[in-house]
Write an enzyme that holds these catalytic residues in place. Structure first.
Site, short mmCIF file in Angstrom:
data_model
loop_
_atom_site.label_atom_id
_atom_site.label_comp_id
_atom_site.label_asym_id
_atom_site.label_seq_id
_atom_site.Cartn_x
_atom_site.Cartn_y
_atom_site.Cartn_z
N LYS A 1 -38.92 -58.08 -16.08
CA LYS A 1 -37.84 -57.26 -15.53
C LYS A 1 -37.80 -55.91 -16.24
O LYS A 1 -37.54 -54.87 -15.62
CB LYS A 1 -36.51 -57.97 -15.67
CG LYS A 1 -36.33 -59.20 -14.78
CD LYS A 1 -34.94 -59.76 -14.94
CE LYS A 1 -34.69 -60.94 -14.00
NZ LYS A 1 -35.43 -62.13 -14.38
N GLU B 1 -27.91 -55.02 -18.57
CA GLU B 1 -27.54 -54.20 -17.43
C GLU B 1 -26.04 -54.10 -17.33
O GLU B 1 -25.32 -55.07 -17.61
CB GLU B 1 -28.04 -54.83 -16.11
CG GLU B 1 -29.52 -54.75 -15.87
CD GLU B 1 -29.88 -55.37 -14.53
OE1 GLU B 1 -29.00 -56.00 -13.90
OE2 GLU B 1 -31.03 -55.23 -14.11
N ARG C 1 -43.97 -63.41 -5.21
CA ARG C 1 -44.32 -64.70 -4.62
C ARG C 1 -43.54 -64.87 -3.33
O ARG C 1 -42.72 -64.03 -2.98
CB ARG C 1 -43.96 -65.83 -5.59
CG ARG C 1 -42.50 -65.78 -6.04
CD ARG C 1 -42.10 -66.97 -6.85
NE ARG C 1 -40.83 -66.80 -7.53
CZ ARG C 1 -39.63 -66.90 -6.99
NH1 ARG C 1 -39.52 -67.15 -5.68
NH2 ARG C 1 -38.54 -66.74 -7.69
#
Length: 665
Positions: A116, A200, A292
């Site tokens: 990430k 975040e 994916r």
């Protein structure tokens, strides 16, 4: 096209890939652990090979063993499904080195988006909007605490690798940060083998909207519209749908363009999903990219009429994308929910055990089922407890929601507890029906979706008792060698008095006794002060029809010797268990003197010792079971007498882990 493909996964997704391969004439090779020797993906594949023990680390995560099976069987390609090795750079590169096609993106793309932190750094250089925060390499605790203060509270801690809600914590104040960080890192280490986290700024009341993207080896990248996944509990998606009820054409175009830009930034090949956090004002921020196929991909397939697994196979083989962006046209609305072996009333505790009954709606143009188990199979403790995905499709959202309600009403799972009743309440809740749910709504209002201390109204008790009587009479008659014999009658007739029967039913630990007189659909029923006259009762398939006190009613109903399942006029589910008429075994509780393991699992943290004085609700141990952490807390205030488990121990269900000294008096 490939002639031989190995599926390096299990359960529902392995079965899903096998079905597409079979339609395309591709020979399928399954890999299986000791726990999955009799699993459905093993039975569906053209051949299957053992790869190790029941734990994922001993089987489905052993890339070297899987590659050896691929070599021995002549597989030209490996489909990793989702989870396990699907986003493992080392495995993708090992396939490449072995000359075996990895049906997924190239290793460099997985590397770029698998972290990430790295993904956010990359997005910054391609003008994809980001949430403020920290995604650097310095993972020192004190430094992270400083970055948290700079970011501001509330904030989100996220595992830098992986997803699925693992290693994620909301922190609302500085004093909570250290404990939340340690918990997130521990969970991330167990799930991904990587303790790195990112920070975040937490967007209040956000929506979660993701875009399906596809790229080919010829430089083409398109998106296949969005999926809204805002109905979540603890960051686990509960209901997914497309199109999003929140997006208009302008927002959809802007987010789609950003998703394509994100994919192009890493020269993306194959199926991927770009996920966005969306504020209530419509402002959106890049969250992550899953390299994916997603669990929720069927809703995209249903609205576009595509097979995304076929797209994956063709692109991995070197073909170009079948469509250009302006050729992507959606039709109708699709919704997916996941049927799990879990107990919503016990904090969604995952379950395991044999599926004694698995009744699901018949597939149709409006209903699709993607599953990896059938009735008689066992849900094991080693893997995710998902039983099936239920997908519905219709011309618009209201019609799709109604299809979902109907399909759930036709579903029943007996054995491990399930979340079906929870999903039924979800599908009728105003926040869902009106399309105004956000990612934290379920956690804030969870009690609105749970049954709680539900009691059965008298009219439903009488309907359930009527169905039980009819089922019992039909069974006695069917088992009789002479159906005309008086002994084939189940009317409870005795010399000198009218027949009387006791129908005993239990619902959520509460026992109900209904006194019944009569036979063959005509009864007088009593429960306490409530009475009811029933006439003309018939149990036909999934429906009970009768006149109750002169009022004709039709009730959706299933009845057998063990249980009675019905829905009221508002669609609420009532699942009664049949009990012995003249015996009631009360289960003695353990009181507040011990803490037991709710299921098999591994102890990851022990926070108490003999002699400790603890408060009610204080966390004593943390155990890991079925891919999640469970906090085991003190049932009362008191002094601990003994602790019977150590960090790292594997414990069985119902094992006594902590004993309390007997309370005085």
């Amino acid at each position: 096209m490939f002639e031989r493909v190995l599926i390096a996964n299990r359960g529902e997704i392995a079965c899903r890939v096998i079905r597409t391969c079979r339609r395309l004439g591709i020979h399928t090779i399954a890999a299986y652990s000791q726990a999955d020797a009799d699993a459905q993906h093993v039975r569906l594949a053209d051949e299957a090979w053992p790869i190790g023990g029941p734990r994922p680390a001993d089987s489905y995560l052993r890339g070297d063993t899987i590659l050896e099976v691929a070599r021995r069987t002549g597989a030209q390609a490996i489909h990793p499904g989702y989870g396990f090795l699907s986003e493992n750079t080392g495995f993708a590169r090992a396939c490449q080195d072995a000359g075996i096609a990895f049906i997924g993106p190239n290793p460099e793309s997985i590397d770029a988006m698998g972290s990430k932190a790295a993904a956010k750094a990359l997005m910054e250089h391609h003008d994809v909007p980001l949430v403020p925060g920290y995604h650097g390499e310095n993972q020192d605790g004190a430094y992270l605490a400083e970055q948290a203060r700079k970011t501001g509270f509330p904030l989100m801690i996220k595992a830098a690798s992986g997803g699925g809600g693992k290693g994620m914590r909301i922190v609302r104040s500085e004093k909570e940060f250290a404990d939340a960080l340690a918990s997130a890192q521990r969970e991330a280490a167990n799930a991904f083998g990587d303790t790195r986290v990112i920070l975040e700024r937490y967007v209040e009341h956000p929506r979660h909207i993701e875009f399906q993207v596809f790229g080919d080896k010829h430089g083409n990248v398109i998106h296949l519209n969005e999926r809204e996944c805002s109905a979540q509990r603890r960051y686990q998606k509960v209901l997914e749908e497309t199109p999003s009820p929140f997006l208009n054409a302008q927002r959809r175009a802007a987010m789609g363009a950003a998703a394509v830009a994100a994919a192009k930034a890493v020269n993306y090949v194959g199926a991927g999903t770009v996920e966005f956090i969306v504020g209530q004002d419509g402002e959106f921020f890049f969250m992550e990219m899953n390299t994916r196929l997603q669990v929720e991909h069927p809703v995209t397939e249903e609205t576009l009429g595509l097979d995304l697994v076929e797209w994956q196979l063709r692109i991995a083989f070197g073909e170009a994308l079948p469509l250009q962006q302006d050729q992507v046209h959606a039709r109708g609305h699709a919704i997916e929910v996941r049927l799990y072996a879990e107990d919503p009333e016990q904090n969604f505790l995952p379950g395991s055990g044999k599926l004694l009954r698995l009744r699901l709606p018949a597939p149709s143009d409006h209903v699709r089922l993607d599953g990896g188990v059938i009735e008689g199979d066992t849900v094991t403790i080693f893997y995710d407890p998902m039983i099936a995905k239920l997908i519905v499709h219709d011309i618009d959202r209201p019609q799709a929601l109604q299809r979902l309600r109907e399909a759930l009403a036709q579903s029943e799972i007996v054995g491990p507890k399930s979340n079906i009743a929870f999903l039924e309440r979800l599908a009728r809740h105003p926040a869902v029906v009106e399309g105004r749910i956000d990612t934290g709504y379920l956690d804030r209002h969870l009690d609105e979706f749970l049954a709680g201390e539900e009691t059965a109204p008298a009219h439903l008790l009488f309907a359930a008792a009527t169905a039980a009587l009819l089922q019992e009479e039909n069974q006695v008659s069917a088992n009789a060698s002479d159906p005309h014999s008086p002994w084939a009658s189940a009317d409870a007739w005795r010399i000198g008095h009218a027949g009387k029967r006791i129908v005993a039913l239990s619902l959520r630990e509460q026992r109900y006794e209904i006194e019944a007189h009569g036979y063959a659909g005509d009864y007088r029923l009593n429960h306490g002060e409530d009475t009811c006259q029933v006439h003309g009762a018939r149990l036909d398939g999934a429906t009970l029809s009768a006149r109750f006190d002169g009022e004709s009613r039709r009730v959706p109903m299933q009845a057998d010797a063990q249980r009675v399942l019905l829905h009221d006029a508002d669609g609420r589910r009532y699942s009664f268990t049949r009990a012995a008429a003249f015996a009631w075994e009360s289960r003695e509780g353990t009181g507040g003197n011990q803490v037991i393991a709710p299921m098999p699992g591994r102890i990851v943290l022990v926070k108490a010792k003999p002699g400790d004085q603890v408060e009610e609700g204080q966390e004593l141990l943390v155990m890991e079971a079925m891919k999640m952490e469970l906090a085991l807390k003190a049932p009362r205030a008191g002094i601990i007498e003994s602790v019977s488990a150590a960090q790292g121990d594997f414990v069985e269900a119902d094992a006594v882990l902590v004993r309390f000294e007997q309370a005085a008096g």
